[in-house]
Design a protein around this motif. Structure first.
Motif, PDB file in Angstrom:
ATOM      1  N   THR A 195       8.378  23.583  10.231  1.00  9.98           N
ATOM      2  CA  THR A 195       7.994  22.302  10.827  1.00  9.98           C
ATOM      3  C   THR A 195       6.662  21.884  10.226  1.00  9.98           C
ATOM      4  OG1 THR A 195       9.118  22.770  12.920  1.00  9.98           O
ATOM      5  CG2 THR A 195       7.365  21.103  12.958  1.00  9.98           C
ATOM      6  N   LEU A 196       6.632  20.698   9.658  1.00 11.54           N
ATOM      7  CA  LEU A 196       5.416  20.210   9.001  1.00 11.54           C
ATOM      8  C   LEU A 196       5.258  18.730   9.297  1.00 11.54           C
ATOM      9  CD1 LEU A 196       3.059  20.599   6.951  1.00 11.54           C
ATOM     10  CD2 LEU A 196       4.678  19.974   5.164  1.00 11.54           C
ATOM     11  N   GLU A 197       4.188  18.378  10.025  1.00 12.69           N
ATOM     12  CA  GLU A 197       3.896  16.967  10.301  1.00 12.69           C
ATOM     13  C   GLU A 197       2.726  16.535   9.420  1.00 12.69           C
ATOM     14  OE1 GLU A 197       2.324  13.923  13.780  1.00 12.69           O
ATOM     15  OE2 GLU A 197       2.503  16.067  14.198  1.00 12.69           O
ATOM     16  N   VAL A 198       3.003  15.583   8.547  1.00 17.12           N
ATOM     17  CA  VAL A 198       1.994  15.061   7.624  1.00 17.12           C
ATOM     18  C   VAL A 198       1.505  13.718   8.147  1.00 17.12           C
ATOM     19  CG1 VAL A 198       1.569  14.290   5.261  1.00 17.12           C
ATOM     20  CG2 VAL A 198       3.110  16.210   5.682  1.00 17.12           C
ATOM     21  N   ARG A 199       0.191  13.533   8.140  1.00 19.52           N
ATOM     22  CA  ARG A 199      -0.376  12.266   8.605  1.00 19.52           C
ATOM     23  C   ARG A 199      -1.113  11.579   7.467  1.00 19.52           C
ATOM     24  NH1 ARG A 199      -2.334  13.930  14.771  1.00 19.52           N
ATOM     25  NH2 ARG A 199      -0.186  14.102  15.574  1.00 19.52           N
ATOM     26  N   GLY A 200      -1.027  10.268   7.465  1.00 16.50           N
ATOM     27  CA  GLY A 200      -1.670   9.531   6.397  1.00 16.50           C
ATOM     28  C   GLY A 200      -1.631   8.042   6.649  1.00 16.50           C
ATOM     29  N   GLU A 201      -1.936   7.294   5.599  1.00 16.16           N
ATOM     30  CA  GLU A 201      -2.061   5.845   5.699  1.00 16.16           C
ATOM     31  C   GLU A 201      -1.029   5.180   4.803  1.00 16.16           C
ATOM     32  OE1 GLU A 201      -4.992   3.120   7.655  1.00 16.16           O
ATOM     33  OE2 GLU A 201      -4.640   5.283   7.707  1.00 16.16           O
ATOM     34  N   VAL A 202      -0.321   4.193   5.361  1.00 16.30           N
ATOM     35  CA  VAL A 202       0.528   3.331   4.547  1.00 16.30           C
ATOM     36  C   VAL A 202      -0.286   2.084   4.225  1.00 16.30           C
ATOM     37  CG1 VAL A 202       2.588   1.877   4.518  1.00 16.30           C
ATOM     38  CG2 VAL A 202       2.711   4.197   5.441  1.00 16.30           C
ATOM     39  N   PHE A 203      -0.349   1.751   2.948  1.00 19.19           N
ATOM     40  CA  PHE A 203      -1.200   0.643   2.528  1.00 19.19           C
ATOM     41  C   PHE A 203      -0.520  -0.136   1.413  1.00 19.19           C
ATOM     42  CE2 PHE A 203      -2.024   4.160  -0.235  1.00 19.19           C
ATOM     43  CZ  PHE A 203      -2.337   3.618  -1.483  1.00 19.19           C
ATOM     44  N   MET A 204      -1.159  -1.214   1.003  1.00 24.68           N
ATOM     45  CA  MET A 204      -0.660  -2.037  -0.084  1.00 24.68           C
ATOM     46  C   MET A 204      -1.795  -2.253  -1.072  1.00 24.68           C
ATOM     47  SD  MET A 204       1.357  -5.696   0.255  1.00 24.68           S
ATOM     48  CE  MET A 204       2.586  -5.017   1.376  1.00 24.68           C
ATOM     49  N   SER A 205      -1.553  -2.017  -2.339  1.00 23.20           N
ATOM     50  CA  SER A 205      -2.604  -2.210  -3.343  1.00 23.20           C
ATOM     51  C   SER A 205      -2.966  -3.692  -3.432  1.00 23.20           C
ATOM     52  CB  SER A 205      -2.139  -1.715  -4.707  1.00 23.20           C
ATOM     53  OG  SER A 205      -1.128  -2.561  -5.220  1.00 23.20           O
ATOM     54  N   LYS A 206      -4.121  -3.965  -4.020  1.00 26.43           N
ATOM     55  CA  LYS A 206      -4.546  -5.356  -4.181  1.00 26.43           C
ATOM     56  C   LYS A 206      -3.554  -6.124  -5.051  1.00 26.43           C
ATOM     57  CE  LYS A 206      -9.423  -4.009  -3.922  1.00 26.43           C
ATOM     58  NZ  LYS A 206     -10.663  -3.800  -4.697  1.00 26.43           N
ATOM     59  N   ALA A 207      -3.108  -5.493  -6.139  1.00 26.63           N
ATOM     60  CA  ALA A 207      -2.161  -6.158  -7.041  1.00 26.63           C
ATOM     61  C   ALA A 207      -0.825  -6.404  -6.348  1.00 26.63           C
ATOM     62  CB  ALA A 207      -1.955  -5.321  -8.302  1.00 26.63           C
ATOM     63  N   GLY A 208      -0.354  -5.397  -5.584  1.00 25.55           N
ATOM     64  CA  GLY A 208       0.895  -5.560  -4.848  1.00 25.55           C
ATOM     65  C   GLY A 208       0.810  -6.668  -3.810  1.00 25.55           C
ATOM     66  N   PHE A 209      -0.333  -6.763  -3.146  1.00 23.51           N
ATOM     67  CA  PHE A 209      -0.564  -7.804  -2.146  1.00 23.51           C
ATOM     68  C   PHE A 209      -0.497  -9.190  -2.783  1.00 23.51           C
ATOM     69  CE2 PHE A 209      -3.924 -10.520  -0.215  1.00 23.51           C
ATOM     70  CZ  PHE A 209      -3.299 -10.789   0.984  1.00 23.51           C
ATOM     71  N   GLU A 210      -1.137  -9.328  -3.947  1.00 24.79           N
ATOM     72  CA  GLU A 210      -1.123 -10.628  -4.633  1.00 24.79           C
ATOM     73  C   GLU A 210       0.296 -11.004  -5.038  1.00 24.79           C
ATOM     74  OE1 GLU A 210      -3.896 -10.413  -7.833  1.00 24.79           O
ATOM     75  OE2 GLU A 210      -5.627 -10.152  -6.515  1.00 24.79           O
ATOM     76  N   ARG A 211       1.051 -10.020  -5.574  1.00 22.42           N
ATOM     77  CA  ARG A 211       2.439 -10.298  -5.969  1.00 22.42           C
ATOM     78  C   ARG A 211       3.274 -10.712  -4.761  1.00 22.42           C
ATOM     79  NH1 ARG A 211       1.968  -5.452  -8.723  1.00 22.42           N
ATOM     80  NH2 ARG A 211       3.428  -4.440  -7.284  1.00 22.42           N
ATOM     81  N   LEU A 212       3.069 -10.021  -3.639  1.00 27.51           N
ATOM     82  CA  LEU A 212       3.830 -10.331  -2.422  1.00 27.51           C
ATOM     83  C   LEU A 212       3.554 -11.762  -1.976  1.00 27.51           C
ATOM     84  CD1 LEU A 212       5.594  -9.617   0.023  1.00 27.51           C
ATOM     85  CD2 LEU A 212       3.556  -8.651   1.107  1.00 27.51           C
ATOM     86  N   ASN A 213       2.284 -12.147  -1.900  1.00 27.99           N
ATOM     87  CA  ASN A 213       1.946 -13.499  -1.450  1.00 27.99           C
ATOM     88  C   ASN A 213       2.466 -14.565  -2.413  1.00 27.99           C
ATOM     89  OD1 ASN A 213       0.866 -13.155   1.054  1.00 27.99           O
ATOM     90  ND2 ASN A 213      -1.268 -13.361   0.437  1.00 27.99           N
ATOM     91  N   GLU A 214       2.392 -14.282  -3.724  1.00 28.07           N
ATOM     92  CA  GLU A 214       2.924 -15.233  -4.703  1.00 28.07           C
ATOM     93  C   GLU A 214       4.420 -15.430  -4.479  1.00 28.07           C
ATOM     94  OE1 GLU A 214       1.911 -13.634  -8.492  1.00 28.07           O
ATOM     95  OE2 GLU A 214      -0.244 -14.093  -8.287  1.00 28.07           O
ATOM     96  N   GLY A 215       5.137 -14.321  -4.261  1.00 26.09           N
ATOM     97  CA  GLY A 215       6.569 -14.402  -4.009  1.00 26.09           C
ATOM     98  C   GLY A 215       6.884 -15.146  -2.726  1.00 26.09           C
ATOM     99  N   GLN A 216       6.072 -14.891  -1.687  1.00 24.70           N
ATOM    100  CA  GLN A 216       6.279 -15.570  -0.408  1.00 24.70           C
ATOM    101  C   GLN A 216       6.079 -17.075  -0.543  1.00 24.70           C
ATOM    102  OE1 GLN A 216       7.933 -13.116   1.319  1.00 24.70           O
ATOM    103  NE2 GLN A 216       6.833 -13.734   3.139  1.00 24.70           N
ATOM    104  N   MET A 217       5.055 -17.467  -1.330  1.00 26.98           N
ATOM    105  CA  MET A 217       4.800 -18.896  -1.513  1.00 26.98           C
ATOM    106  C   MET A 217       5.933 -19.567  -2.279  1.00 26.98           C
ATOM    107  SD  MET A 217       0.696 -19.392  -2.114  1.00 26.98           S
ATOM    108  CE  MET A 217       0.395 -18.015  -3.210  1.00 26.98           C
ATOM    109  N   GLU A 218       6.496 -18.854  -3.252  1.00 26.85           N
ATOM    110  CA  GLU A 218       7.585 -19.426  -4.049  1.00 26.85           C
ATOM    111  C   GLU A 218       8.807 -19.759  -3.195  1.00 26.85           C
ATOM    112  OE1 GLU A 218       8.507 -16.869  -7.276  1.00 26.85           O
ATOM    113  OE2 GLU A 218       6.590 -17.189  -8.299  1.00 26.85           O
TER     114      GLU A 218
END
Length: 783
Positions: free
Chosen positions: A175-198
């Protein structure tokens, strides 16, 4: 075991290993295209043998049937928050408490105390999650929630590319519980917003909101489409101990395929912690992801247990936060500035407020579409964000605080500088021979160089360091030259006299002579620098280099047709039309003629690069014409049957139907019945012949550049040449010059004052050259 089963297991193991090397070690061992080929093969095999599909297969990251709601998960060990430190004194007080809690000497006037070892890593600005593994398989993912109870997001977590569905190697606890952070890189964030605007979708205010919103989608297919990443920072419940230190735990998790921070370090004592905090703070804006501080943890797990917890936070860890990057303030007014290309841009005038240690009174609003998206009105309370040297931005309107006398924002009908008409730009989309016109986001003053603002910005760009590099012509000097009527185009710089300059504010005899010498010295620019200096819309340094290297002469660049330009690397049709339109403009051609007439001699001109000699095909030309229903395959069939452009243009329906289906044949016949289309196609062929790019032209041997495929980094100050010149020389030898050091870097050139980049290069064992060795290498290659 069947052959299909054996191959599936081989592919899964290989893909898992490549994922590990790419996401965890940052050492990819195969190109993306090869990875995609292996992935497709696995997908096809699993489609043919659905009974062999397992939950830990790399193909099972595409999302599942949408949920109606998330179920609750109770954390066996609570996911506690951390205490915060905002000042150095807070950190020293934390260290004092740790020393006292461990019954260690804290130091006095006669000597220092014990130096507790702390782990140090950036505090990612994302969403905390828990991943539960049973016998090495991922069985559950959950959000932190209130620390005691979170939400089951297992289906969504499985779609995150760098989360191992099955742990690597062996020896992990049952049994192994790993804890951490889910995040989005700056470049990925920009691509996502560009796609959303399109697609007219919702855009996100910052990467943290984007990550949280993406991870909590009830439809996991949406999560799968988002550029999410995971970084492990600790453990929850485990069935057996792994290591004796926190860093030991993380290093072991890394061997099992778990991504950990590449900035993870050990500090001995509080002073080393504070030095780490300052270093990360200086590099914060260069990191690929958003962070809001640094997390320090007592490294010894035995010491952690001894220190224990208080209320809702551990006594052995703390988050040293950076100064706030977001603040509330009031929008006092919106003014409009005019840029180099005539773009009329709204600028927010704010009630001054301190953000990240700097007083902010102005912020960018980008364009009127952004004003509309925000729903912004003058008088609103707004959230502004500042990240390092980035211009502050208005992120959000607090509508509940809107005053009754709030006023809408209107674009001016006339230019605030020259009074010329302001018009909205139009976007022209070209596809299959058709043009679709829509309104653009930018409003533009039509005054061009008759507008003082545009002229000043055009001159400032022309003389800038990366363009013509005329030292001594700063913004203030350019403004004086324009305001005094001494310069009305870039060409006028080259006919300035000492008498005209010496009377300007800030100039004397020596500075006047230096400026004229600098102007004279700029008369031999490289072709790439000159193209960049002209300020062609959407043409930056890299595109200018592509144009110069590929076509080899200003004359060819000036006459190149848009479709010919699209044969060059990274030049799409819209940019090609911008380039063509710029050089078709009579005013621009006159300015270029005047510049050349004043003695400018462009360097590095020659033939079309050997890579493009005889590089085109008739079928490729036909495909570029965007004839309806005729793609590359149809073009190949057409050429195989008729052989030349003249014959294709002259062909009747019977000839065409021998090569193509009826619908395609009719489309070709109708296209070339229009004389303008036939003339355009023939002009394209004639230009390809003139440039030596035609399929019948002489093929040339492409000589490999000595540094092709290598990535170099320049850091520190070079004394015998500027870093820009060093960059140009490396690129001329085929190298790519990057701004940061990674495992993919081939070599680092380090001059005096080299800092963190040199440190990282040494840590990664990357080759480092001083300036003398660098120049010797250039000379050896004729640079």
């Amino acid at each position: 075991m069947t052959a299909a089963n054996t191959r599936i297991l081989e592919l899964r193991a290989e893909l898992d290993q490549h994922n590990y090397r790419y996401h965890v070690l940052d050492e990819p061992s195969i190109p993306d295209a090869e990875y995609d080929r292996l992935f497709r093969e696995l997908k096809e095999l699993e489609a043919a043998h659905p009974d062999l599909v397992t939950a830990d297969s790399p193909t099972q990251r595409v999302g599942n049937v949408a949920l109606t709601a998330f179920s609750q998960v109770r954390h066996e060990i609570p996911m506690l928050s951390l205490g915060n430190a905002f000042e150095e004194t807070d950190m020293r007080e934390f260290d004092r408490r740790v020393n006292e809690g461990l019954d260690l000497p804290v130091g006095d006037l006669f000597g220092g105390g014990a130096a507790v070892e702390y782990s140090c890593e950036p505090k990612l600005d994302g969403l905390a999650v828990s991943l539960l593994y049973q016998d090495g398989l991922l069985v559950r993912g959950a959000t932190r929630g209130d620390g005691t109870t979170g939400e089951d997001i297992s289906v969504n977590v499985r779609t995150i590319r760098n989360v191992p569905l099955k742990l690597h190697g062996s020896g992990w606890p049952a049994t192994l519980e790993v804890r951490g952070e889910v995040f989005m890189s700056k470049a990925g964030f920009e691509r996502l917003n560009e796609g959303q605007m399109e697609v007219g979708g919702k855009t996100f205010a910052n990467p943290r909101n984007a990550a949280a919103g993406s991870l909590r989608q009830l439809d996991s297919k949406i999560t799968a489409s988002r550029p999410l990443e995971f970084c492990c920072y600790g453990l929850g419940q485990v069935s057996e101990n792994i290591a004796e230190t926190h860093i030991g735990n993380l290093e072991k998790l890394k061997t099992w395929g778990m991504p950990i921070s590449r900035e993870l370090k050990l500090a001995k004592g509080i002073d080393e912690c504070l030095a780490y905090y300052r270093d990360i703070g200086e590099r914060r804006n260069a990191l690929a992801y958003e962070i809001d501080g640094v997390v320090f943890k007592v490294n010894s797990l035995a010491s952690q247990r001894e220190l224990g917890f208080r209320a809702r936070e551990p006594r052995w860890a703390i988050a040293h936060k950076f100064p706030a990057m977001e603040e509330l303030t009031e929008l006092l007014d919106v003014e409009f500035q005019v840029g180099r290309t005539g773009a009329v841009t709204p600028v927010a005038r704010l009630k001054p407020v301190k953000v990240a240690g700097v007083t902010v009174a102005n912020a960018t609003l980008h364009n009127m579409d952004e004003v509309a998206r925000l729903g912004l009105m003058i008088g609103d309370t707004v959230i502004i964000r500042r990240a390092g040297d980035v211009i502050p931005q208005v992120m959000q309107v607090v509508t509940e605080r809107r005053p009754e006398n709030a006023r809408p924002v209107h674009i001016p009908e006339t230019c605030p500088v020259c009074g010329s008409h302001v018009e909205r730009t139009q976007l022209v989309k070209r596809s299959k021979g058709k043009e679709t016109v829509s309104e653009g986001a930018v409003y533009r003053c039509v005054g061009r160089l008759a507008c003082g603002a545009q002229l000043k910005q055009a001159i400032i760009h022309f003389v800038s360091r990366r363009a013509m590099d005329i030292d001594g012509l700063g913004e203030k000097s350019v403004e004086q030259l324009v305001d005094e009527g001494l310069v009305s185009s870039p060409a006028d710089l080259y006919i300035l006299t000492p008498e005209q300059i010496i009377d300007l504010e800030g100039f004397a005899e020596v500075s006047t002579r230096k400026l004229l010498d600098a102007i004279a010295a700029s008369k031999r620019p490289t072709l790439a620098r000159f193209i960049f200096a002209l300020g062609i819309p959407d043409v930056g340094e890299e595109t200018a280099k592509v144009l110069a290297r590929s076509l080899g002469s200003l004359e060819r660049i000036m006459v190149a047709l848009p479709q010919v330009l699209t044969y060059l690397p990274d030049i799409g049709l819209e940019v090609a039309y911008e380039i063509h339109s710029f050089f078709e403009d009579p005013h621009n051609r006159n300015v270029i003629a005047e510049l050349l007439g004043h003695g400018l001699e462009l360097q590095d001109q020659g033939d079309v690069h050997a890579e493009f000699a005889a590089s085109t095909s008739l079928a490729g030309l036909i495909a570029k014409l965007d004839i309806n229903s005729v793609g590359p395959t149809g073009a190949e069939k057409l050429v195989a049957k008729l052989g030349s452009l003249d014959k294709i243009i002259a062909a009747d329906g019977i000839d065409l139907r021998q090569a193509l289906a009826a619908k395609q044949a009719d489309a070709v016949r109708d296209y070339f019945r229009d004389p303008a289309n036939a003339e355009r196609a023939l002009k394209l062929e004639q230009q390809l012949q003139a440039f030596g790019m035609h399929w019948a032209s002489e093929k040339k041997v492409v000589e490999g550049l000595p540094l092709a495929g290598q990535t170099w980094v320049l850091t520190g100050s070079l004394e015998r040449m500027s870093r820009d010149v060093g960059k140009e020389k490396l690129e001329s030898l085929g190298a790519k010059v990057a701004g940061s050091v990674s495992a993919k870097t081939h070599c680092v050139v380090a001059g005096p004052g080299a800092g963190s980049k040199l440190t990282k290069a040494n840590e990664l064992g990357i080759k480092v050259l001083d300036e003398d060795a660098f120049i010797a290498l250039l000379e050896a290659h004729g640079g």
